[in-house]
Design a protein around this motif. Sequence first.
Motif, PDB file in Angstrom:
ATOM      1  N   TRP A 427     -31.179  23.805 -59.422  1.00 26.90           N
ATOM      2  CA  TRP A 427     -31.037  22.576 -60.196  1.00 26.90           C
ATOM      3  C   TRP A 427     -31.180  21.314 -59.374  1.00 26.90           C
ATOM      4  O   TRP A 427     -30.680  20.264 -59.759  1.00 26.90           O
ATOM      5  CB  TRP A 427     -29.665  22.560 -60.887  1.00 26.90           C
ATOM      6  N   PHE A 438     -17.658  22.982 -57.073  1.00 27.52           N
ATOM      7  CA  PHE A 438     -16.968  24.269 -57.015  1.00 27.52           C
ATOM      8  C   PHE A 438     -16.135  24.379 -55.746  1.00 27.52           C
ATOM      9  O   PHE A 438     -14.971  24.771 -55.775  1.00 27.52           O
ATOM     10  CB  PHE A 438     -17.979  25.415 -57.096  1.00 27.52           C
ATOM     11  N   CYS A 441     -13.095  22.174 -55.928  1.00 29.65           N
ATOM     12  CA  CYS A 441     -12.063  22.795 -56.769  1.00 29.65           C
ATOM     13  C   CYS A 441     -11.354  23.884 -55.983  1.00 29.65           C
ATOM     14  O   CYS A 441     -10.132  24.024 -56.047  1.00 29.65           O
ATOM     15  CB  CYS A 441     -12.672  23.391 -58.030  1.00 29.65           C
TER      16      CYS A 441
ATOM     17  N   LEU B 125     -33.520  21.214 -68.816  1.00 25.43           N
ATOM     18  CA  LEU B 125     -32.217  21.814 -68.491  1.00 25.43           C
ATOM     19  C   LEU B 125     -31.565  22.283 -69.786  1.00 25.43           C
ATOM     20  O   LEU B 125     -31.366  21.499 -70.706  1.00 25.43           O
ATOM     21  CB  LEU B 125     -31.332  20.790 -67.805  1.00 25.43           C
ATOM     22  N   LEU B 128     -27.054  25.260 -72.790  1.00 25.67           N
ATOM     23  CA  LEU B 128     -26.286  26.509 -72.688  1.00 25.67           C
ATOM     24  C   LEU B 128     -25.977  26.813 -71.223  1.00 25.67           C
ATOM     25  O   LEU B 128     -24.824  27.033 -70.859  1.00 25.67           O
ATOM     26  CB  LEU B 128     -27.076  27.648 -73.322  1.00 25.67           C
ATOM     27  N   ALA B 129     -27.029  26.779 -70.382  1.00 25.19           N
ATOM     28  CA  ALA B 129     -26.823  27.119 -68.979  1.00 25.19           C
ATOM     29  C   ALA B 129     -25.872  26.137 -68.326  1.00 25.19           C
ATOM     30  O   ALA B 129     -24.936  26.519 -67.638  1.00 25.19           O
ATOM     31  CB  ALA B 129     -28.154  27.115 -68.235  1.00 25.19           C
ATOM     32  N   PHE B 130     -26.113  24.854 -68.583  1.00 27.08           N
ATOM     33  CA  PHE B 130     -25.284  23.871 -67.920  1.00 27.08           C
ATOM     34  C   PHE B 130     -23.835  23.963 -68.380  1.00 27.08           C
ATOM     35  O   PHE B 130     -22.916  23.982 -67.566  1.00 27.08           O
ATOM     36  CB  PHE B 130     -25.824  22.456 -68.149  1.00 27.08           C
ATOM     37  N   PHE B 132     -22.338  26.409 -69.542  1.00 25.24           N
ATOM     38  CA  PHE B 132     -21.747  27.659 -69.064  1.00 25.24           C
ATOM     39  C   PHE B 132     -21.257  27.517 -67.627  1.00 25.24           C
ATOM     40  O   PHE B 132     -20.087  27.769 -67.322  1.00 25.24           O
ATOM     41  CB  PHE B 132     -22.782  28.789 -69.172  1.00 25.24           C
ATOM     42  N   ILE B 133     -22.137  27.069 -66.750  1.00 31.43           N
ATOM     43  CA  ILE B 133     -21.752  26.920 -65.345  1.00 31.43           C
ATOM     44  C   ILE B 133     -20.625  25.908 -65.203  1.00 31.43           C
ATOM     45  O   ILE B 133     -19.642  26.117 -64.488  1.00 31.43           O
ATOM     46  CB  ILE B 133     -22.973  26.454 -64.515  1.00 31.43           C
ATOM     47  N   ILE B 137     -16.720  26.490 -63.690  1.00 33.12           N
ATOM     48  CA  ILE B 137     -16.084  25.712 -62.624  1.00 33.12           C
ATOM     49  C   ILE B 137     -14.783  25.080 -63.123  1.00 33.12           C
ATOM     50  O   ILE B 137     -13.748  25.130 -62.464  1.00 33.12           O
ATOM     51  CB  ILE B 137     -17.059  24.644 -62.094  1.00 33.12           C
TER      52      ILE B 137
ATOM     53  N   LEU C  16     -30.653  31.911 -67.085  1.00 30.84           N
ATOM     54  CA  LEU C  16     -30.626  30.769 -67.993  1.00 30.84           C
ATOM     55  C   LEU C  16     -31.190  29.522 -67.354  1.00 30.84           C
ATOM     56  O   LEU C  16     -31.832  28.706 -67.991  1.00 30.84           O
ATOM     57  CB  LEU C  16     -29.184  30.472 -68.400  1.00 30.84           C
ATOM     58  N   SER C  17     -30.937  29.396 -66.061  1.00 22.03           N
ATOM     59  CA  SER C  17     -31.232  28.119 -65.460  1.00 22.03           C
ATOM     60  C   SER C  17     -32.573  28.110 -64.761  1.00 22.03           C
ATOM     61  O   SER C  17     -32.957  27.127 -64.165  1.00 22.03           O
ATOM     62  CB  SER C  17     -30.145  27.761 -64.464  1.00 22.03           C
ATOM     63  N   VAL C  20     -35.661  25.027 -65.317  1.00 21.37           N
ATOM     64  CA  VAL C  20     -35.910  23.658 -64.890  1.00 21.37           C
ATOM     65  C   VAL C  20     -37.242  23.595 -64.171  1.00 21.37           C
ATOM     66  O   VAL C  20     -37.532  24.405 -63.312  1.00 21.37           O
ATOM     67  CB  VAL C  20     -34.780  23.181 -63.960  1.00 21.37           C
TER      68      VAL C  20
END
Lengths: 510, 371, 376
Positions: A427, A438, A441, B125, B128-130, B132-133, B137, C16-17, C20
């Motif tokens: 990404w 992450f 956190c 983007l 759903l993916a975003f 979810f991740i 977190i 899923l990702s 991009v």
Amino acid sequence: MLWFKKEKEKEKINTDTRKTDHPKNVRHLLNQLKRNPDFVHYKHVGGSFSCWISFFSSLINDESIHRDVLPFLYSDKIRSLDDIRKNVPIEKMIRTSDLKEIQTKLMVGFILIQIRENSNNALLIPSVLREGRQIEKSEVETSIIGAKEAFVEAIDTNISLIRKRIPIPQFTVEELRVGKISNTRVCLTYIDGIANEENINTARQRIKDLEIDHLIDTSALSQLISDNARSPFPVFIDTERPDRTTAGLYEGKIAVLVDGSPNALIIPTTLVEFFNAFDDYFVVWHFATAYRLLRLFAVAFSVLSSATYVAVLSFHYQLVPTDLLGALITSRSVVPFSPMVEALILEIMIELLREAGARLPTKVGQTMGIVGGIVIGTASVQAGLTSNVLLILVAMSALAAFTTPNYKMGTTIRFLRFPFIVAANIWGLLGITVCFTFFVCHLLRLTSLGRPFIEPIYPLRLIDLKDSFIRFPYSHQTERPMFLRPGDPSRFDYKRSKKRAGIQQNDIDE
Amino acid sequence: MTSPKINETQQVSPKNTMFIIGMMQIGVGLLSFQRIAALNSAQDAWFPVLLTGASTLIIMGVIFRLLENEKPYGTQELFSMHKRFFGTIVGNALNVVAIAYQFMVGLVFLRAYIEIINVWIFPKLSPLAFSFIFSVIIWYLVMGGFRAITGIFYLSFIYILPLNLVDFYLIGDSHLSNLLPMLEHMPYDYLQSFFKMIPCYLGFETILFYYPFLKRPKEAKQWAMFGLTLTTSVYVTLCILGTVYFSHGELMTQVWPIISFWKSIHFPLFDRFEYLGMILWIWALIPSFALGTWVVSRGIREITGYIKQKYALIFVFLLNILFCTIIHNRLQINLILHYLSYVGFGFLYIYIPFLFFWQWILKKKRRRKHV
Amino acid sequence: MKRLISLISCILFLALSGCVQPSIIDDILMAEAEGLDYLGDNKVLGTITVPNYVTGGVSGSGGGGLPATAAMMSSASAITYDGKSLVEKLQVKGQKAIRVGKLRVMLLNKAYLQHGIRKLIEFRNQDPDVGRDLYLIMVDGSTKELLEGTYQTQIPISRYIYDLIFHNQEKNFPLSNMKIFMYKYYGAHMNAYMPIIKKQGKHIVLTGYALIENNRYAGTVMGDNANFIFKSLLETVNLGYYDYEYKPGQHFVLEDIQSTISYKVKNGNGAEPKITAQVKMSGNVRQGNPEIKTKNYYTKMKKKLQNHLENRMENMVAAFQKKGVDPIGLGDIARSYTRHFNDSSWEDHYPNAQFRAHVSIDINETGSSEMHDSSS
């Protein structure tokens, strides 16, 4: 001890098969030990007194036994074991009939003296051979200024190194035994009254509760008693420097020593302390602060640089300044891989070099570094495997990772790069941020002996900030770190220290 | 049901209230408020923005009185207050409404952020993916309890505040005359802008839920007020910056004026700051979203009494992911935002004073009984 | 079980990702300049140029990837309709994906401006990819010819144009990037302007400014130091210069000019608003006839120059008023000075507005030689 208990229970159930393994009486034990070539077992016959003497020749001090023990046995004064006790000039002799004790003491270098071979009634004379390394210069945490001594493998020497620096009765050493088989000596040291009770209790409890067969090193102990075993971050500092350990003790921390390990474990610690070299205390605070900030920048750079490279080159071409575009594109254009593959190749290459350098003897290791750095680096660029710019970035970030004073933290930092690179490839910068989030956190939740790990950042404690990213002058460090909740928080009186230094001035030239 | 006393090890110091309130109010709304504020009152937009900020101080005062008065009767939070005021059934029904509202706020924040990322950086983007991740977190964070959430508030405060300071870069391009003539509009225009600004300031009411988690709650009041003043000043300065940087006509064409701000900022190694800015803005989203889900999952535990919070949390996240995927265009987001602003207004400016009044009546009644 | 869940979530995450879309820096063609020529009948000839980085070759690289002198597409053009992105149209000519995120200059010919630029501007304003320091430029002639021409310099044409304008706008030419253009274009009571460039042999020259009124071309500001006058009316000047011919054939140059302007408006809603501009200038004189260095002459010249500049400014504004364009934004200034400003009537009052400029010049130094009175 636990081991014996359990085994005893087992023995009850299955006596036949266990018979040979576990001595039931002294005769049995001696028979078992006689098989070893270094076990000495003979009958001493003197003028007035005769006895059985047994010891491990490899464990006892040869000189001392011939000088201090055996000559006395020929004396006329000696008629019984108690007489030996009175006449032999050695302290801490043990009169016992406990089989278990006889066994353990024999194994650490005591001499066993019996009247009759099968008698449980015995005298144990300590004559422990203390053979080990001399105290040497520190190798891992080297310093230019300051003390050069480092801990050695012998725990008693290590304690003496610390005790020399803390000449007060409040300095306490608690001995614990860890490991069902190894029964390793573990010493919990702290300054009573300064160290927090709760911390001591927690540490003691955690060490006592360990369920393990043997303990080799402090590093193993630090993993075993850490708050979160799944975390990649070490939560306790291990140091080979007695001066650093002592400084920690004076702050109210606890130092744990393990027999056979040339390291002390300082608990609890915060994240920031991992990036503070002990040298920082030896230079003026301006430079100490500058170096600490430099090191923190190095950490950020080391973790994020190659990931940012991957993200920007794969997704965010808009971010690159136009003047830099040419340099990046020309160096990239011959590379057949995507930025991530390219970055991974180089990162792994650097890791290989480091690992090879660490495994090889020092002299060969140096050659490795040169070969790897110059030859492979240049060649891989010329072969079109990686781009120039990335080579610089990766080399810089490897260098930056090695500025971390703590080796274990350095390792963590170097390995954190990989998830970041992968995230960057998925990404872009968003991936890096998500990955970063992450870890933040994770760090937020992490504790060191129940104390927040990223203190003084959160919870924000200004007093502790004085000695974290920045180092205030000594005169301002009036209080011990708050996160330790020390029994006595104040180090000295600020006003008095100012007065003594003669800083107060009424006017110019007065 | 719930333990009335919160363990001291789970409580946080009262100064954290400032960070929590500050970061709850700074969210995705900040990126777009300049246009909305200037819609009715053009160059005077800063005035209604200031007014709304001032009004939040008053509401905060009422909330604190409401919570402090509750001390003799039990847990000082909205869920148990509802039950005490209106009985278990009606109280729980109100609790459901409250958590539904909190849920929607968190959801819309998340979805609006995804939308910004979609428009500006990654058109492809997948929500759903975003979500979810992101949920994974936040789940990890919320499992650390309220202390960890407060920590993230504090850290994001540290990250986001400098991001707002960056906007001062643009002061060289400003046209100060755009602010003149001052205060030229009709009260009705201000009122409209005032009303439109309310959704931006929402979020501070969550103190109704986490109040028992504060050590020395009396001290928290001053920190809360300080936090509100801080966000108000951030909004007012940014509003003024927006007015002097854009001409009014241009401002009306910008959906996210702050991002256009960032577009003009250059750093030596980062030619276009807006990409960094938008991505760092995720830090404005994380804490509010985490607290939102914490409130909702806690609410589920309070209402049912037997579902553990950690299971409720997973349920909340699943629901979030589901809704994020269902909402698929800006119209829907705007629609939800529109209704939420009404609900938020009603909740804060009507319902809270009403609760305060009701509490007073109950107190009177009780005293009469005793006499 | 937990491990299984985390494993599944990892796989799900990756699956899923993966969607991009990457734009790897050396696998895209970055359009840096875009030119539009209006052909009439809503048809537009669009040209883009892409800097060719690979031609230079990589020193010391032997193998892999592209050959060191791979010829990449450097410019392409196609006919499209107004308001449409060129990228899709030209993609068929590019061997790699074309991206516009690094667009730095956008050229339009005069016919395009006369046709109207609303669609284009709306499109640019909506496009998040492009930065706000883009230059919108009018080309005197054909943009295609200008972009595809050969020049003395080897650097990409887009940078040539960008640097040319950037450098000159630090001195005598008013700033005019996308940011300022949008401000003026969308703002009420002000008009936008854009620089004009022209191909002249092996050079590109910056000649003046085109004014836009009601999204169409509405005249120019051009010629004999007009840009300096225009700039000092618009904004603070930092490094200007002005060549003043005080007698035929005799000049002196005011250099390093610092100039600030402030406006005052009286009677903003009236039929004849009064606008006064106070210009404060300071500069150095180093070049010029030696005689101006004498004291008497010096004060005289200063007066003369002040009057001269005042006249030029007033004439320039008068010309704007005549054309009905307001690039300075006098209307906006009037609005800020007037309570309850009457928006609709301003358009009628603007041509009648009285504009007065007061210039005060301060000459700091005259170089390293002494200023002396030669007559004494």
